[in-house]
Motif scaffolding. Structure first.
Motif, PDB file in Angstrom:
ATOM      1  N   LEU A  68      33.725 -10.247 -25.216  1.00  8.74           N
ATOM      2  CA  LEU A  68      32.653  -9.255 -25.386  1.00  8.74           C
ATOM      3  C   LEU A  68      32.338  -9.015 -26.856  1.00  8.74           C
ATOM      4  N   TRP A 127      38.389  -0.707 -26.553  1.00 14.26           N
ATOM      5  CA  TRP A 127      37.411  -0.545 -25.483  1.00 14.26           C
ATOM      6  C   TRP A 127      37.774   0.759 -24.781  1.00 14.26           C
ATOM      7  N   ALA A 153      33.411  -1.739 -26.388  1.00 14.21           N
ATOM      8  CA  ALA A 153      32.933  -1.992 -25.026  1.00 14.21           C
ATOM      9  C   ALA A 153      33.253  -0.779 -24.164  1.00 14.21           C
ATOM     10  N   ARG A 224      24.708   2.147 -17.043  1.00 11.91           N
ATOM     11  CA  ARG A 224      24.132   1.092 -17.880  1.00 11.91           C
ATOM     12  C   ARG A 224      23.047   1.655 -18.789  1.00 11.91           C
ATOM     13  N   ARG A 228      24.392   1.355 -25.156  1.00 12.97           N
ATOM     14  CA  ARG A 228      24.125  -0.028 -25.534  1.00 12.97           C
ATOM     15  C   ARG A 228      25.426  -0.809 -25.715  1.00 12.97           C
ATOM     16  N   PRO A 230      28.543  -3.082 -24.790  1.00 12.97           N
ATOM     17  CA  PRO A 230      28.795  -4.044 -23.712  1.00 12.97           C
ATOM     18  C   PRO A 230      29.473  -3.337 -22.537  1.00 12.97           C
ATOM     19  N   ASP A 251      27.981  -6.966 -18.786  1.00 13.74           N
ATOM     20  CA  ASP A 251      28.341  -8.035 -19.706  1.00 13.74           C
ATOM     21  C   ASP A 251      29.617  -8.764 -19.297  1.00 13.74           C
ATOM     22  N   CYS A 284      27.699 -13.733 -17.130  1.00 14.72           N
ATOM     23  CA  CYS A 284      28.504 -12.739 -17.817  1.00 14.72           C
ATOM     24  C   CYS A 284      29.911 -13.299 -17.935  1.00 14.72           C
TER      25      CYS A 284
END
Length: 361
Positions: A68, A127, A153, A224, A228, A230, A251, A284
């Motif tokens: 990612l 993340w 992410a 989603r 923005r 991932p 993603d 993805c």
């Protein structure tokens, strides 16, 4: 007599089991129901045979990966796991430090026992993992906090409408000690997770209050739209679900049965992996977790089409044994094992690993 240096993850598993109080060990080691999926994950991985290539002229192997957009020394991220201060005083801070030293991403759980902001100060590639909560405002707040501290992410876990029935925790009437809390969700003070109930898990009671079981595809679409970053969806086993997730613009998907801790009887993640890889058809990234215990297991996942894996319980074994150093040790063992497995299979890098053939018994 000095304790022998661990040479595989099972050595650290034994050390952790000996060090931890039995209810805490059961909390991290156990699965749901009769633990059939927990056991099946391991059996399914062992059933995958690799077909190595020879005379490949490979002198060294490169384990580096892009996950990612995050550069990692291994095709691996540390899975999101709750309440790590149960295992070591610094909890998630030590685990993130270990991940930073090993140069792999660290996924912060919504219900971590240390706040996202404190963990970010460690300097690891982070993340953030999000559960679907009753309070949408709180979810937006958590997403914004993840963005503000530089998380790379957002991972949404989709297989926990309720917590699976974990019999070990029920028998132990598992309850968090007062000094452990969901630092990202709760102010100081007791919560449902601290109240012992006869024949119940207080942690399950707490998540039932906090989590919304009506989470559906429209809600994922809403998430989603909120960021923005991932977006990763964790908990996919069905190819049709993978296709639907891709259609919403995710993603990456994580092929996962939650380490055998949710639906007992669900198929092993490694069994579902090729189906999901085929369904997403390169649109993805595909990651996998549940049962990975060696570099050979990582190679098996790569050969079946994964871009990488998540590692869960073994990180907790290392954390409970030696804090940040123990986590780094777990990840270093995996790196050594993967490097050697790649060389033995005639693979110079991860792309060559994905071209290997396999046979599933």
């Amino acid at each position: 007599m000095a304790q022998a240096q661990p040479v595989c993850l099972e050595d650290l598993q034994q050390s952790a089991a000996a060090r931890l109080a039995p209810p805490v060990w059961d909390f991290i080691a156990g699965g749901s129901g009769r633990e059939t999926t927990l056991d099946a994950n391991r059996a399914a991985l062992d059933s995958v045979s690799l077909v190595p290539r020879v005379l490949a002229g490979v002198k060294t192997s490169d384990t580096g990966a892009q996950l990612l957009g995050t550069s990692a020394a291994l095709p691996l991220a540390v899975a999101p796991m709750a309440y790590q201060r149960l295992l070591w005083p610094e909890g998630e801070l030590a685990a993130a430090e270990g991940a930073r030293a090993a140069q792999v991403p660290f996924v912060v759980s919504t219900i971590s026992s240390t706040s996202l902001e404190e963990i970010a100060e460690v300097g690891a590639d982070l993340w953030f993992q999000l559960y679907w909560l009753h309070d949408r405002g709180r979810m937006v707040e958590l997403i914004r906090r993840a963005e503000q501290v530089g998380c790379q992410a957002l991972m949404v876990t989709v297989d926990v409408p309720i917590m699976g029935r974990r019999l070990r925790d029920l028998r132990n009437e598992f309850t968090l000690p007062v000094w452990i809390r969901s630092a990202n969700l709760e102010p100081e003070g007791p919560s449902a997770a601290h109240s012992r109930r006869a024949g119940e898990s207080a942690v399950a009671a707490h998540t039932k209050i906090a989590f919304d079981s009506t989470f559906d595809w429209s809600d994922l679409e809403w998430i989603r739209e909120q960021t923005r970053l991932p977006l990763v969806v964790k908990g996919i086993l069905a190819p049709r679900d993978a296709e639907q997730a891709v259609g919403l613009g995710v993603d990456a998907v994580v092929v996962s049965n939650h380490g055998g801790r949710q639906l007992d009887g669900a198929l092993p993640s490694i069994t579902a992996l090729p189906w999901v890889v085929e369904a997403v058809d390169g649109r993805c990234q595909v990651l996998m977790d549940s049962g990975v215990r060696s570099g050979t297991d990582i190679l098996r996942a790569l050969a079946l089409g994964a871009d990488g894996v998540l590692i869960g319980r073994p990180v907790l074994w290392g954390l409970s044994t030696a804090g940040a150093q123990g986590v780094t040790q777990v990840l270093s063992i995996l790196r050594t094992e993967l490097e050697e497995a790649l060389l033995l299979a005639g693979c110079a890098d991860l792309a060559a690993a994905r071209a290997l053939r396999t046979l599933t018994r």
